[in-house]
Design a protein around this motif. Structure first.
Motif, mmCIF file in Angstrom:
data_model
loop_
_atom_site.group_PDB
_atom_site.id
_atom_site.type_symbol
_atom_site.label_atom_id
_atom_site.label_comp_id
_atom_site.label_asym_id
_atom_site.label_seq_id
_atom_site.Cartn_x
_atom_site.Cartn_y
_atom_site.Cartn_z
ATOM 1 N N TRP A 102 57.914 95.465 24.108
ATOM 2 C CA TRP A 102 56.990 94.342 24.118
ATOM 3 C C TRP A 102 57.459 93.276 25.108
ATOM 4 N N ASP A 103 56.540 92.829 25.931
ATOM 5 C CA ASP A 103 56.880 91.875 26.982
ATOM 6 C C ASP A 103 56.595 90.435 26.607
ATOM 7 N N SER A 104 56.152 90.217 25.373
ATOM 8 C CA SER A 104 55.888 88.845 24.921
ATOM 9 C C SER A 104 56.298 88.699 23.461
ATOM 10 N N TRP A 105 56.737 87.506 23.128
ATOM 11 C CA TRP A 105 57.166 87.250 21.765
ATOM 12 C C TRP A 105 55.995 87.313 20.791
ATOM 13 N N ALA A 106 54.803 86.925 21.249
ATOM 14 C CA ALA A 106 53.631 86.929 20.366
ATOM 15 C C ALA A 106 53.326 88.350 19.892
ATOM 16 N N ALA A 107 53.411 89.331 20.807
ATOM 17 C CA ALA A 107 53.137 90.716 20.420
ATOM 18 C C ALA A 107 54.227 91.265 19.513
ATOM 19 N N ARG A 165 47.874 104.810 21.341
ATOM 20 C CA ARG A 165 48.958 104.065 21.988
ATOM 21 C C ARG A 165 50.268 104.578 21.407
ATOM 22 N N TRP A 166 50.618 105.808 21.819
ATOM 23 C CA TRP A 166 51.721 106.522 21.199
ATOM 24 C C TRP A 166 53.067 105.860 21.468
ATOM 25 N N ASP A 167 53.240 105.250 22.636
ATOM 26 C CA ASP A 167 54.525 104.619 22.923
ATOM 27 C C ASP A 167 54.780 103.443 21.994
ATOM 28 N N GLU A 168 53.722 102.685 21.683
ATOM 29 C CA GLU A 168 53.875 101.585 20.725
ATOM 30 C C GLU A 168 54.090 102.134 19.315
ATOM 31 N N ALA A 169 53.411 103.232 18.989
ATOM 32 C CA ALA A 169 53.590 103.836 17.666
ATOM 33 C C ALA A 169 55.030 104.278 17.474
#
Length: 285
Positions: free
Chosen positions: A74-79, A248-252
């Protein structure tokens, strides 16, 4: 001295059952093994479990697994904070469900213990109540409570709590039944009441066992909380289901990795709590 063949033959003549099981026992064993093998083969046939299908499934699984690497960063703290919030919600669901289930199950366990409750009708009725509660799977309870209370953490908490009432009550009552009568007799001999006999004679024996059961089931409920989130009962499971549905398998995979890490940390903390409160015994050298 080494037995001779004559001694072996004499012993076989005196106690033939010690050397060879009777024919009915052998036939019964053969029948049971044949039944199990037949049941196993029938299940494979009825469920269409074939080597070709398994090989094809493994190929598809390899394709899906390739989509998971490299894991998403994740490139942001919000996500990332959304994921952490889901993990925290899962922990809270498991904690509250376990705690509520234990609070209700603790007094019920004494009603189901034969060394505490001498009324057979009441005790057996209470124990059958344990079985009725445990017959409902946590996921089924979650679906029922979602229908009643709507989406969110509350159905997950109630599903775990209700499911654990039956499990805890049964395990606690069995732990109480396995306690020694000597401490209870000592409290009784000193003039202690029935409640004092339970407080000072039974509870010190069962407290370590109850604590171990609570810690283990809490770990298990953290994993259950993940599944409950998939059906809408809150927690990280909802986010995981959303990522899988969107391919979105990479996030999973990143979420799965965080779940594994969370379970590992909980297991480590549970072991630490056990060693502090229960103590550890060193094996004799």
């Amino acid at each position: 001295m080494n037995p001779t063949q004559d001694r072996i033959d004499a012993a076989r003549a005196r106690v033939p059952v010690a050397f060879r099981a009777p024919a009915p026992v052998r036939l019964r064993g053969i029948a049971v093994r044949t039944l199990l093998v037949g049941l196993f083969l029938w299940c494979l046939y009825d469920f269409d479990i074939t080597p070709a299908r398994i090989w094809e499934g493994l190929g598809r699984f390899g394709t899906v697994a390739s989509f998971m690497f490299p894991p998403h960063v994740w490139d942001s703290w919000a996500a990332f904070s959304e994921i952490l919030e889901g993990l925290g919600e899962t922990l809270a669901i498991a904690f509250l469900g376990t705690l509520l289930g234990a609070i209700v199950a603790f007094p019920l366990s004494f009603l189901g213990a034969k060394n505490i409750n001498r009324l057979n009708v009441l005790r057996l009725g209470v124990r059958r109540g344990y079985d009725v509660i445990r017959a409902f799977e946590t996921l089924i309870l979650a679906l029922i409570f979602i229908r009643a209370f709507g989406l969110g953490p509350l159905p997950g908490i109630l599903a775990i709590a209700v499911s654990e009432i039956g499990t805890f009550a049964k395990l606690f009552s069995e732990a109480i039944e396995n306690t020694s009568d000597r401490p209870v007799d000592g409290v009784r001999a000193s003039g202690g009441s029935r409640l004092q006999q339970i407080r000072f004679g039974v509870m010190p024996q069962v407290s370590p066992v109850i604590l171990s059961i609570l810690l283990y089931n809490f770990e298990s409920n953290v994993r259950s909380g993940t599944i409950l989130g998939i059906v809408g009962a809150g927690g990280i499971g909802f986010l995981l289901s959303d990522r899988i549905a969107a391919y979105r398998w990479d996030e999973a995979w990143s979420i799965i990795f965080l779940i594994i890490l969370m379970v590992y940390v909980i297991d480590w903390l549970s072991g630490l709590i056990r060693s502090r409160l229960i103590g550890t015994k060193e094996l004799p050298k």
